[in-house]
Write a protein that holds these residues in place. Sequence first.
Motif, PDB file in Angstrom:
ATOM      1  N   TYR A  73       2.678  10.019  -3.342  1.00 41.71           N
ATOM      2  CA  TYR A  73       2.061  10.274  -2.037  1.00 41.71           C
ATOM      3  C   TYR A  73       2.860   9.602  -0.936  1.00 41.71           C
ATOM      4  O   TYR A  73       3.171   8.414  -1.010  1.00 41.71           O
ATOM      5  CB  TYR A  73       0.623   9.766  -1.999  1.00 41.71           C
ATOM      6  CG  TYR A  73      -0.206  10.243  -3.162  1.00 41.71           C
ATOM      7  CD1 TYR A  73      -0.207  11.579  -3.567  1.00 41.71           C
ATOM      8  CD2 TYR A  73      -0.990   9.352  -3.876  1.00 41.71           C
ATOM      9  CE1 TYR A  73      -0.964  12.006  -4.638  1.00 41.71           C
ATOM     10  CE2 TYR A  73      -1.758   9.776  -4.950  1.00 41.71           C
ATOM     11  CZ  TYR A  73      -1.737  11.091  -5.326  1.00 41.71           C
ATOM     12  OH  TYR A  73      -2.499  11.510  -6.393  1.00 41.71           O
ATOM     13  N   SER A  74       3.177  10.359   0.097  1.00 44.42           N
ATOM     14  CA  SER A  74       3.888   9.839   1.253  1.00 44.42           C
ATOM     15  C   SER A  74       2.863   9.459   2.314  1.00 44.42           C
ATOM     16  O   SER A  74       2.241  10.328   2.921  1.00 44.42           O
ATOM     17  CB  SER A  74       4.846  10.900   1.812  1.00 44.42           C
ATOM     18  OG  SER A  74       5.797  11.257   0.829  1.00 44.42           O
ATOM     19  N   VAL A  75       2.694   8.157   2.518  1.00 39.36           N
ATOM     20  CA  VAL A  75       1.638   7.670   3.405  1.00 39.36           C
ATOM     21  C   VAL A  75       2.174   6.682   4.428  1.00 39.36           C
ATOM     22  O   VAL A  75       3.313   6.217   4.339  1.00 39.36           O
ATOM     23  CB  VAL A  75       0.513   6.978   2.598  1.00 39.36           C
ATOM     24  CG1 VAL A  75      -0.080   7.914   1.546  1.00 39.36           C
ATOM     25  CG2 VAL A  75       0.984   5.676   1.958  1.00 39.36           C
ATOM     26  N   SER A  76       1.301   6.364   5.360  1.00 39.53           N
ATOM     27  CA  SER A  76       1.491   5.234   6.262  1.00 39.53           C
ATOM     28  C   SER A  76       0.373   4.256   5.973  1.00 39.53           C
ATOM     29  O   SER A  76      -0.724   4.651   5.567  1.00 39.53           O
ATOM     30  CB  SER A  76       1.409   5.670   7.727  1.00 39.53           C
ATOM     31  OG  SER A  76       2.504   6.476   8.077  1.00 39.53           O
ATOM     32  N   ALA A  77       0.652   2.970   6.212  1.00 44.70           N
ATOM     33  CA  ALA A  77      -0.369   1.936   6.048  1.00 44.70           C
ATOM     34  C   ALA A  77      -0.313   1.016   7.258  1.00 44.70           C
ATOM     35  O   ALA A  77       0.767   0.599   7.688  1.00 44.70           O
ATOM     36  CB  ALA A  77      -0.149   1.144   4.777  1.00 44.70           C
TER      37      ALA A  77
ATOM     38  N   CYS B 109      -5.020   2.986  -2.853  1.00 42.64           N
ATOM     39  CA  CYS B 109      -3.767   2.290  -2.530  1.00 42.64           C
ATOM     40  C   CYS B 109      -4.036   1.041  -1.699  1.00 42.64           C
ATOM     41  O   CYS B 109      -3.419  -0.007  -1.914  1.00 42.64           O
ATOM     42  CB  CYS B 109      -2.798   3.222  -1.809  1.00 42.64           C
ATOM     43  SG  CYS B 109      -2.216   4.590  -2.831  1.00 42.64           S
ATOM     44  N   ALA B 110      -4.968   1.136  -0.759  1.00 44.89           N
ATOM     45  CA  ALA B 110      -5.337  -0.022   0.071  1.00 44.89           C
ATOM     46  C   ALA B 110      -5.939  -1.121  -0.791  1.00 44.89           C
ATOM     47  O   ALA B 110      -5.577  -2.306  -0.658  1.00 44.89           O
ATOM     48  CB  ALA B 110      -6.311   0.409   1.162  1.00 44.89           C
ATOM     49  N   ASN B 111      -6.854  -0.754  -1.676  1.00 48.28           N
ATOM     50  CA  ASN B 111      -7.509  -1.751  -2.530  1.00 48.28           C
ATOM     51  C   ASN B 111      -6.520  -2.444  -3.466  1.00 48.28           C
ATOM     52  O   ASN B 111      -6.608  -3.655  -3.675  1.00 48.28           O
ATOM     53  CB  ASN B 111      -8.637  -1.105  -3.335  1.00 48.28           C
ATOM     54  CG  ASN B 111      -9.896  -0.976  -2.529  1.00 48.28           C
ATOM     55  OD1 ASN B 111     -10.284  -1.872  -1.787  1.00 48.28           O
ATOM     56  ND2 ASN B 111     -10.570   0.159  -2.672  1.00 48.28           N
ATOM     57  N   ILE B 112      -5.585  -1.690  -4.002  1.00 48.10           N
ATOM     58  CA  ILE B 112      -4.592  -2.283  -4.898  1.00 48.10           C
ATOM     59  C   ILE B 112      -3.725  -3.275  -4.129  1.00 48.10           C
ATOM     60  O   ILE B 112      -3.440  -4.374  -4.621  1.00 48.10           O
ATOM     61  CB  ILE B 112      -3.742  -1.192  -5.585  1.00 48.10           C
ATOM     62  CG1 ILE B 112      -4.612  -0.434  -6.592  1.00 48.10           C
ATOM     63  CG2 ILE B 112      -2.507  -1.792  -6.260  1.00 48.10           C
ATOM     64  CD1 ILE B 112      -3.985   0.841  -7.123  1.00 48.10           C
ATOM     65  N   ALA B 113      -3.329  -2.923  -2.915  1.00 46.74           N
ATOM     66  CA  ALA B 113      -2.515  -3.833  -2.097  1.00 46.74           C
ATOM     67  C   ALA B 113      -3.276  -5.119  -1.791  1.00 46.74           C
ATOM     68  O   ALA B 113      -2.712  -6.218  -1.877  1.00 46.74           O
ATOM     69  CB  ALA B 113      -2.086  -3.136  -0.804  1.00 46.74           C
TER      70      ALA B 113
ATOM     71  N   ALA C 157       0.839  -1.201   0.000  1.00 51.90           N
ATOM     72  CA  ALA C 157       0.000   0.000   0.000  1.00 51.90           C
ATOM     73  C   ALA C 157       0.876   1.254   0.000  1.00 51.90           C
ATOM     74  O   ALA C 157       0.624   2.202  -0.752  1.00 51.90           O
ATOM     75  CB  ALA C 157      -0.943  -0.008   1.196  1.00 51.90           C
ATOM     76  N   VAL C 158       1.913   1.263   0.829  1.00 51.76           N
ATOM     77  CA  VAL C 158       2.827   2.405   0.879  1.00 51.76           C
ATOM     78  C   VAL C 158       3.546   2.568  -0.463  1.00 51.76           C
ATOM     79  O   VAL C 158       3.653   3.680  -0.990  1.00 51.76           O
ATOM     80  CB  VAL C 158       3.834   2.260   2.047  1.00 51.76           C
ATOM     81  CG1 VAL C 158       4.960   3.281   1.948  1.00 51.76           C
ATOM     82  CG2 VAL C 158       3.116   2.391   3.388  1.00 51.76           C
ATOM     83  N   ALA C 159       4.013   1.467  -1.030  1.00 47.80           N
ATOM     84  CA  ALA C 159       4.721   1.521  -2.313  1.00 47.80           C
ATOM     85  C   ALA C 159       3.802   2.004  -3.434  1.00 47.80           C
ATOM     86  O   ALA C 159       4.223   2.797  -4.286  1.00 47.80           O
ATOM     87  CB  ALA C 159       5.295   0.146  -2.648  1.00 47.80           C
ATOM     88  N   GLU C 160       2.566   1.547  -3.434  1.00 51.38           N
ATOM     89  CA  GLU C 160       1.617   1.965  -4.470  1.00 51.38           C
ATOM     90  C   GLU C 160       1.369   3.466  -4.404  1.00 51.38           C
ATOM     91  O   GLU C 160       1.351   4.146  -5.417  1.00 51.38           O
ATOM     92  CB  GLU C 160       0.296   1.202  -4.315  1.00 51.38           C
ATOM     93  CG  GLU C 160      -0.723   1.539  -5.372  1.00 51.38           C
ATOM     94  CD  GLU C 160      -0.255   1.255  -6.794  1.00 51.38           C
ATOM     95  OE1 GLU C 160      -0.595   2.048  -7.695  1.00 51.38           O
ATOM     96  OE2 GLU C 160       0.454   0.255  -7.015  1.00 51.38           O
ATOM     97  N   CYS C 161       1.182   3.993  -3.198  1.00 51.71           N
ATOM     98  CA  CYS C 161       0.981   5.434  -3.064  1.00 51.71           C
ATOM     99  C   CYS C 161       2.248   6.204  -3.443  1.00 51.71           C
ATOM    100  O   CYS C 161       2.158   7.275  -4.042  1.00 51.71           O
ATOM    101  CB  CYS C 161       0.543   5.771  -1.637  1.00 51.71           C
ATOM    102  SG  CYS C 161      -1.243   5.650  -1.360  1.00 51.71           S
TER     103      CYS C 161
ATOM    104  N   ALA D  61      -8.125  -5.737   8.142  1.00 53.61           N
ATOM    105  CA  ALA D  61      -8.373  -4.489   7.421  1.00 53.61           C
ATOM    106  C   ALA D  61      -7.052  -3.767   7.227  1.00 53.61           C
ATOM    107  O   ALA D  61      -6.103  -3.950   7.982  1.00 53.61           O
ATOM    108  CB  ALA D  61      -9.349  -3.599   8.185  1.00 53.61           C
ATOM    109  N   VAL D  62      -7.037  -2.940   6.194  1.00 49.75           N
ATOM    110  CA  VAL D  62      -5.877  -2.082   5.938  1.00 49.75           C
ATOM    111  C   VAL D  62      -6.362  -0.640   5.954  1.00 49.75           C
ATOM    112  O   VAL D  62      -7.437  -0.329   5.452  1.00 49.75           O
ATOM    113  CB  VAL D  62      -5.159  -2.445   4.612  1.00 49.75           C
ATOM    114  CG1 VAL D  62      -6.071  -2.357   3.432  1.00 49.75           C
ATOM    115  CG2 VAL D  62      -3.926  -1.595   4.388  1.00 49.75           C
TER     116      VAL D  62
END
Length: 157
Positions: A45-49, A144-148, A36-40, A129-130
């Motif tokens: 986008y700089s995110v946390s998952a 990003c969550a759905n893709i992961a 999820a982080v890599a996809e964003c 859940a993510v």
Amino acid sequence: MAAAIGALASSSALGQDPVQKTSLKTRLAVNIAEMAVAECAVDGYSVSAAVTDRSGVLLALVRFEKAGAHTADASRQKAFTSASSRSPTSAIVENVAGNPRVAGLADIPGYLVLAGGVPIKVGEGTIGAVGVAGAPNGGLDEDCANIAIEEVKRRLM
């Protein structure tokens, strides 16, 4: 007495466990968070998952090095909210916005009523859940969550 207990225990009603649970393994939870982080990150986008088990207990948390400090807790709360409600947090946002009588959902301790939390399901059952936080809007977090989740779908069976 012992014979009665033995007969009862061997009966089909008591001899079968009617509840079958599938658990999300920690290594897979870490993989989902990393993906999820890599996809964003691919989209800038700089995110946390965060990934939780079915009860909302944290299994994995990955924060991109440039993600804001607040994104770690926000992603965990989104995952918790999605796991405990068994639905995407975007659906909860819509429900709260369209129905003032359920606005109190936003007041549940640990809930974060923002898009970006997605349940991880096997069949109809939620196994975890993510939650993703840090993209410019919750819809992008949710993407990003759905893709992961989609990337690991075959490993969930």
